[in-house]
Enzyme design. Structure first.
Site, PDB file in Angstrom:
ATOM      1  N   TYR A 184     -12.630  29.216  -4.690  1.00 24.28           N
ATOM      2  CA  TYR A 184     -11.656  29.128  -5.778  1.00 24.28           C
ATOM      3  C   TYR A 184     -11.822  30.256  -6.788  1.00 24.28           C
ATOM      4  CZ  TYR A 184     -10.745  24.378  -4.076  1.00 24.28           C
ATOM      5  OH  TYR A 184     -10.425  23.298  -3.290  1.00 24.28           O
ATOM      6  N   ASP A 228     -14.349  19.313  -3.183  1.00 26.92           N
ATOM      7  CA  ASP A 228     -13.011  18.910  -3.621  1.00 26.92           C
ATOM      8  C   ASP A 228     -12.436  17.897  -2.626  1.00 26.92           C
ATOM      9  OD1 ASP A 228     -10.636  18.817  -4.964  1.00 26.92           O
ATOM     10  OD2 ASP A 228     -10.032  20.877  -4.541  1.00 26.92           O
ATOM     11  N   ASP A 273     -17.714  18.742   8.519  1.00 28.37           N
ATOM     12  CA  ASP A 273     -16.834  17.920   9.358  1.00 28.37           C
ATOM     13  C   ASP A 273     -17.523  16.608   9.737  1.00 28.37           C
ATOM     14  OD1 ASP A 273     -18.471  19.788  10.572  1.00 28.37           O
ATOM     15  OD2 ASP A 273     -17.258  20.014  12.365  1.00 28.37           O
TER      16      ASP A 273
END
Ligand code: NAD
Length: 353
Positions: free
Chosen positions: A141, A244, A220
């Site tokens: 980000y 997030d 994952d």
């Protein structure tokens, strides 16, 4: 000792729920003999309307001279034009940056009285009590981004320094010491170089905490285990983008947006505390918002910024006891069940401190 609390209600239901969190802190002050002062500041859409800026300098100064910040939520349809040059969420991103709030903590604890509120089977959720620690000021980000080939190729850069990784890992390990002494460090070290640095750093920092069990999971696999065996996690720590996504997934274990708190911590004891939900414009001004996420955020404020563990536990206990007695706001009530207003829920919880 006088504790100075900044209250930034923001927009929509933000001021409604922040007011109940402040009410509960006042109840804590009088029950435990502390002195707290509350000073309000503008942020978000309302700050744009009144000053032209989503984060007026005065608000930043207020936060800097405070011991902790109670935050509501920002945003709403009035300020929704994506092409506008000033937007409410710039207020929140700006304050995180200005105060160096690098670690975001989101506890998810299942409340026995609300076990049926989640879409996950109650048996899977039993004993779930975890905290996700998300790195908040680095990663993809904040890395270099752009377009090439006349706009037809786009790139974002995931970039971390060892120091950024280490300080958030330390928050997680210290937190685990006050809990069940287990840290799950989450990365994608089989593919990403930034994750390899993350893993190396986690392995090194873990050696300094021999009393803590440390496991490493690929992101994952973690996403899968979160809904398969949520009760096996204690503290999960990960970088910004993975965090997030995983925090939103974890929030659904509890079943209601209105119930969950968060803390964003800087070096030292300063922190910003907010419910995970947004400004809920659809119910703003009706007095029906659930204030429990904001009130549990006030408990985190007591624990992490003011170091008042007993008082924090008293707030969490008061919430549990009011729920056990069947009091519900509309979002967590059974269809057709009786409900109480935002204010009544706040008063009930404050009354039990
Ligand atoms: P939201 O969290 O505001 O609302 C989602 C749904 O959950 C709505 O139906 C709402 O009524 C309900 N809800 C949320 N909190 C509740 C509560 N305390 N009690 C009862 N019901 C509750 O998310 P959204 O609708 O996607 O976003 C609305 C606005 O909030 C947008 O402008 C968005 O940008 C902003 N937002 C702000 C923050 C923040 O300030 N940290 C976070 C998320 C969204």
């Amino acid at each position: 000792m006088v504790f100075r609390i900044a209250v930034l209600g923001g927009d929509g239901i933000g001021p409604e729920v922040a007011a109940e969190a402040a009410r509960v802190l006042e109840a804590v002050s009088s029950a435990y003999g502390h002195t707290m002062t509350f000073e309000t500041g503008l942020i978000g859409g309302i700050a744009i309307d009144e000053t032209g800026s989503p984060l007026p300098q005065e608000t930043v100064s207020l936060c800097r001279r405070s011991d902790a910040i109670l935050f509501g939520a920002v945003g709403g349809p009035k300020w929704d034009d994506p092409s506008a040059s000033v937007r409410p969420e710039q207020g929140l991103l700006g304050i995180r940056k200005a105060l160096g709030l690098f670690a975001n903590l989101r506890p998810v604890r299942l409340n026995a009285a609300l076990a049926n509120a989640s879409t996950i089977k109650p048996g899977v959720l039993e004993d779930t009590d975890l905290v996700v620690v998300r790195e908040l000021t680095g990663g993809i980000y904040f890395g270099e981004r752009g377009r090439r080939d006349g706009g037809r190729t786009a790139y974002d850069t995931m970039i971390y320094t060892e120091a950024e990784i280490e300080r958030v890992l330390r928050v997680a390990f210290e937190l685990a010491r006050g809990r069940r002494r287990k840290v799950t460090s989450v990365d994608k070290a089989n593919v990403l170089e930034s994750s390899r640095l993350w893993r190396e750093t986690a392995l090194r920092v873990a050696q300094e905490y021999p009393d803590i069990t440390c496991e490493h999971l690929l992101v994952d696999a973690c996403a899968m285990h979160l809904i398969r065996r949520p009760a096996s996690f204690d503290v999960i720590v990960t970088e910004n983008l993975f965090g997030d996504i995983l925090t939103d997934e974890a929030s659904m274990l509890s079943g209601s947006m209105g119930m969950l708190p968060s803390a964003s911590l800087a070096e030292g004891t300063l922190g910003l505390y907010e419910p995970i939900h947004g400004s809920a414009p659809d119910i703003a001004g009706k007095g029906i918002a659930n204030p429990i996420g904001a009130i549990l955020s006030a408990a985190l404020l007591l624990r992490h910024s003011l170091k008042l563990e007993q008082e924090a536990a008293a707030v969490e206990g008061a919430v549990e006891s009011v729920l056990a007695d069947g009091y519900r706001t509309g979002d967590i009530a059974q269809p057709g069940g009786e409900t109480v207003s935002t204010t009544v829920m706040g008063e009930m919880i404050a009354g039990r401190i």
